[in-house]
Enzyme design. Structure first.
Site, PDB file in Angstrom:
ATOM      1  N   GLU A  46       0.838  -1.200   0.000  1.00 20.64           N
ATOM      2  CA  GLU A  46       0.000   0.000   0.000  1.00 20.64           C
ATOM      3  C   GLU A  46       0.880   1.261   0.000  1.00 20.64           C
ATOM      4  O   GLU A  46       1.868   1.347   0.743  1.00 20.64           O
ATOM      5  CB  GLU A  46      -0.876  -0.035   1.252  1.00 20.64           C
ATOM      6  CG  GLU A  46      -1.785   1.139   1.470  1.00 20.64           C
ATOM      7  CD  GLU A  46      -2.577   1.009   2.759  1.00 20.64           C
ATOM      8  OE1 GLU A  46      -3.497   1.814   2.978  1.00 20.64           O
ATOM      9  OE2 GLU A  46      -2.267   0.093   3.564  1.00 20.64           O
ATOM     10  N   LYS A 113      -9.204   2.748  -2.369  1.00 26.52           N
ATOM     11  CA  LYS A 113      -9.495   2.145  -1.071  1.00 26.52           C
ATOM     12  C   LYS A 113     -10.829   2.646  -0.537  1.00 26.52           C
ATOM     13  O   LYS A 113     -11.080   3.855  -0.469  1.00 26.52           O
ATOM     14  CB  LYS A 113      -8.362   2.468  -0.100  1.00 26.52           C
ATOM     15  CG  LYS A 113      -8.465   1.784   1.259  1.00 26.52           C
ATOM     16  CD  LYS A 113      -7.222   2.118   2.092  1.00 26.52           C
ATOM     17  CE  LYS A 113      -7.240   1.454   3.460  1.00 26.52           C
ATOM     18  NZ  LYS A 113      -6.019   1.764   4.223  1.00 26.52           N
ATOM     19  N   CYS A 149      -5.623  -2.963   1.841  1.00 23.59           N
ATOM     20  CA  CYS A 149      -5.520  -3.072   3.294  1.00 23.59           C
ATOM     21  C   CYS A 149      -6.859  -3.216   4.008  1.00 23.59           C
ATOM     22  O   CYS A 149      -7.448  -4.294   4.039  1.00 23.59           O
ATOM     23  CB  CYS A 149      -4.727  -1.884   3.841  1.00 23.59           C
ATOM     24  SG  CYS A 149      -3.995  -2.186   5.468  1.00 23.59           S
ATOM     25  N   SER A 175       0.384  -2.627   6.913  1.00 20.11           N
ATOM     26  CA  SER A 175      -0.213  -2.954   8.208  1.00 20.11           C
ATOM     27  C   SER A 175       0.893  -3.033   9.265  1.00 20.11           C
ATOM     28  O   SER A 175       1.747  -3.924   9.216  1.00 20.11           O
ATOM     29  CB  SER A 175      -0.943  -4.303   8.106  1.00 20.11           C
ATOM     30  OG  SER A 175      -1.473  -4.689   9.356  1.00 20.11           O
ATOM     31  N   GLY A 263     -27.738 -31.695 -29.343  1.00 24.57           N
ATOM     32  CA  GLY A 263     -27.538 -30.444 -30.056  1.00 24.57           C
ATOM     33  C   GLY A 263     -26.104 -29.963 -29.970  1.00 24.57           C
ATOM     34  O   GLY A 263     -25.295 -30.479 -29.194  1.00 24.57           O
ATOM     35  N   SER A 266     -24.632 -28.324 -26.279  1.00 30.39           N
ATOM     36  CA  SER A 266     -24.213 -29.285 -25.259  1.00 30.39           C
ATOM     37  C   SER A 266     -23.058 -30.137 -25.755  1.00 30.39           C
ATOM     38  O   SER A 266     -22.201 -30.557 -24.973  1.00 30.39           O
ATOM     39  CB  SER A 266     -25.392 -30.164 -24.826  1.00 30.39           C
ATOM     40  OG  SER A 266     -25.876 -30.957 -25.882  1.00 30.39           O
ATOM     41  N   GLU A 371     -28.627 -17.118 -27.110  1.00 29.60           N
ATOM     42  CA  GLU A 371     -29.814 -17.475 -26.332  1.00 29.60           C
ATOM     43  C   GLU A 371     -29.976 -16.587 -25.103  1.00 29.60           C
ATOM     44  O   GLU A 371     -31.082 -16.129 -24.797  1.00 29.60           O
ATOM     45  CB  GLU A 371     -29.722 -18.943 -25.902  1.00 29.60           C
ATOM     46  CG  GLU A 371     -29.752 -19.936 -27.044  1.00 29.60           C
ATOM     47  CD  GLU A 371     -29.450 -21.352 -26.604  1.00 29.60           C
ATOM     48  OE1 GLU A 371     -29.688 -22.273 -27.406  1.00 29.60           O
ATOM     49  OE2 GLU A 371     -28.974 -21.533 -25.460  1.00 29.60           O
ATOM     50  N   LYS A 481     -33.535 -12.384 -16.543  1.00 28.27           N
ATOM     51  CA  LYS A 481     -33.015 -13.750 -16.658  1.00 28.27           C
ATOM     52  C   LYS A 481     -31.494 -13.761 -16.537  1.00 28.27           C
ATOM     53  O   LYS A 481     -30.912 -14.599 -15.835  1.00 28.27           O
ATOM     54  CB  LYS A 481     -33.409 -14.361 -18.001  1.00 28.27           C
ATOM     55  CG  LYS A 481     -34.853 -14.828 -18.098  1.00 28.27           C
ATOM     56  CD  LYS A 481     -35.048 -15.599 -19.399  1.00 28.27           C
ATOM     57  CE  LYS A 481     -36.463 -16.119 -19.540  1.00 28.27           C
ATOM     58  NZ  LYS A 481     -36.656 -16.902 -20.784  1.00 28.27           N
TER      59      LYS A 481
END
Length: 510
Positions: A46, A113, A149, A175, A263, A266, A371, A481
């Site tokens: 940091e 931050k 941090c 820290s 299909g 898949s 789709e 959806k």
């Protein structure tokens, strides 16, 4: 999916105010980490560029100019490296405690931050304005959530990053040492990673600054909260940790299960799953109904045999008939429509989720981008699952990928690719009954989703205006959806995920 991201944690002793010296130290260590350690990304503490804490130096105009010059120097002298480091960001009249991701000689992302400590030795609200948004950045195929941090001490920032699609948390820190502080750091980090289910890399400053002592103790955790690497305390240096981007392994799944319909969607999903995980970790399930053709049954069985996966056939006819019988009086006098089609899809979801729950295998969703764009999928049906490998692949791209995969070795029966697409949820059904041909639909969707073009601009490319308006209306009406869809791999310029933030409710008309 089996590749790794090698991260170097640069636990450095940096001097407050010595912007030029700190930049030189970062440049030297970044070059070394890349050339000698093979690091894909190097994390620095940091406010590494300014040193921590810079206090009222932040208010000096000359200091601001040095910081800005230091960032330009890092970009210019590290054209081939990727680093994440802290710096004071000056934006108008505000100062932020920020993290910059520098890649290919440019600042690729900046995180501000959000949680500013103002207790004990900390006085950050005197100097900095809090950031408000999560920040994600792409790094060698990983979506990384950037934190500074104190952001890790509160759940909010990590949860937002996870919600936006982060796969890994990167935390840069200054820290200071106190008794039992390392235990507190790791307990806090463990709580966060268990809440969001993501691994974490944590780099900390080392060295003394006035009355503060920074102890290093940088570390990395897996998604279960287990420390997998810890740098030594009070020692300057760079330590490397590797993360896999195998989504299944990272989340502890023994394998995957998926529906195999006969299909192309898949079929491609199954091929990708086997290539990524191996055939022994994949189960394919055919769930025929009264509308499933013999061609689909034959082709699904053939592909499962070609790929050597566990293959099950679980008919849904009895479940479907029982559901219709239960609803008979409720549906009396009403014409059959998409409701009956959706019931079939949801019957299949019940079986697949049961297998997933019982075996621990993650359910793969097989839907494509075309789709998902227009809502041609069943909520709580074929949209159910934990991961969607081809979610960002248009239908036409699915065909190209299927042909490409077969060029490497035939694993998809040719007529799966050649047949006209159909969901087989009613007699004689074709996708073209509900949608424009994919050769027309996909370029309209790409123009709108990836290029933000208007109806007028898309029409100018030669498309029928009514068709364009209808497609764009479908995209808008199906946002609800997409909000409930599982995550998937991003491959386009704009995917349905953090790239796409359209409101569900909107009065906007095109």
């Amino acid at each position: 999916m089996g590749e790794t991201l090698k991260i170097a944690l640069a636990q450095l002793d940096l001097l407050v105010g010595d912007v030029r010296g700190n930049a030189a130290k970062v440049i030297a260590s970044a070059r070394q980490a890349r050339s000698e350690l093979g690091a894909d990304l190097v994390l620095y503490p940091e406010l590494a560029l300014s040193g921590y804490p810079p206090e009222d130096l932040l208010f000096h105009r000359g200091f601001r100019r040095q910081i800005e010059a230091g960032l330009r120097q890092l970009c210019a002298e590290l054209p081939d490296a990727r680093i994440l480091l802290g710096f004071p960001e000056y934006a108008g009249g505000a100062i932020y405690n920020s993290a910059a991701l520098i890649a290919a000689g440019e600042i690729a992302a900046i995180h501000r931050k959000a949680e500013l400590p103002n207790y004990k030795v900390f006085d950050e609200k005197r100097y900095f304005r809090a950031g408000q948004q999560p920040t994600l950045a792409e790094c060698s195929g990983f979506r990384t959530g950037l934190l500074v941090c104190e952001d890790i001490w509160e759940p909010h920032s990590a949860q937002l990053a996870r919600a936006e699609g982060a796969q890994l948390l990167l935390v840069i820190n200054a820290s200071p040492y106190e008794i039992h502080k390392q235990r507190e750091r790791e307990e806090t980090a463990r709580a966060r990673v268990r809440e969001v289910g993501l691994p974490l890399a944590y780099v900390n400053l080392v060295g003394g600054q006035d009355e503060l002592v920074f102890d290093g103790n940088s570390f990395a955790m897996d998604a279960q909260g287990q420390v997998v690497m810890r740098a030594p305390p009070f020692e300057e240096g760079t330590w490397v940790v590797e993360f896999t981007r195998d989504y299944v392994d990272k989340h502890g799944f023994p394998g995957v299960v998926m529906g195999l319909s006969g299909g192309v969607d898949s079929a491609l999903t199954l091929a990708v799953a086997v290539d990524a995980l191996g055939s022994d970790r994949v189960q394919a399930v055919m769930m025929p109904s009264r509308y499933t053709s013999s061609m689909s049954l034959e082709d699904a069985r053939q592909q499962a045999q070609l790929l050597g996966v566990k293959y099950s056939v679980l008919p849904i006819e009895e479940m479907f008939a029982a559901t219709l019988a239960t609803l008979k009086e409720e549906f009396a006098g009403l014409t059959a429509d998409a409701t009956e089609e959706n019931i079939q899809s949801r019957c299949r979801m019940v079986l697949l989720m049961a297998l997933s729950n019982k075996t621990g295998r993650m359910l793969l969703t097989t839907g494509n981008k075309s789709e998902m764009a227009v809502g041609y999928a069943t909520l709580y049906g074929d949209m159910a699952g934990g991961f969607a490998p081809i979610k960002d692949c248009s239908k036409m791209l699915v065909y190209r990928l299927a042909n490409y995969r077969n060029s490497l070795g035939r694993v998809i029966p040719p007529r799966v690719i050649e047949r006209e697409p159909t969901a087989e949820l009613r007699a004689g059904q074709k996708d073209s009954d509900s949608l424009p041909p994919y050769e027309i639909l996909d370029p309209i969707l790409e123009a709108f989703i990836e290029e933000d073009l208007s109806v007028d601009e898309i029409e100018a490319r030669g498309f029928d205006r009514a068709t364009v308006a209808r497609v764009l209306d479908l995209v808008k009406r199906n946002e609800y959806k997409r909000r409930q869809a599982p995550p998937g791999v991003r491959v386009s310029r704009r995917a349905f995920g953090r790239d796409w933030r359209y409101p569900i409710t909107s009065g906007y008309r095109r």
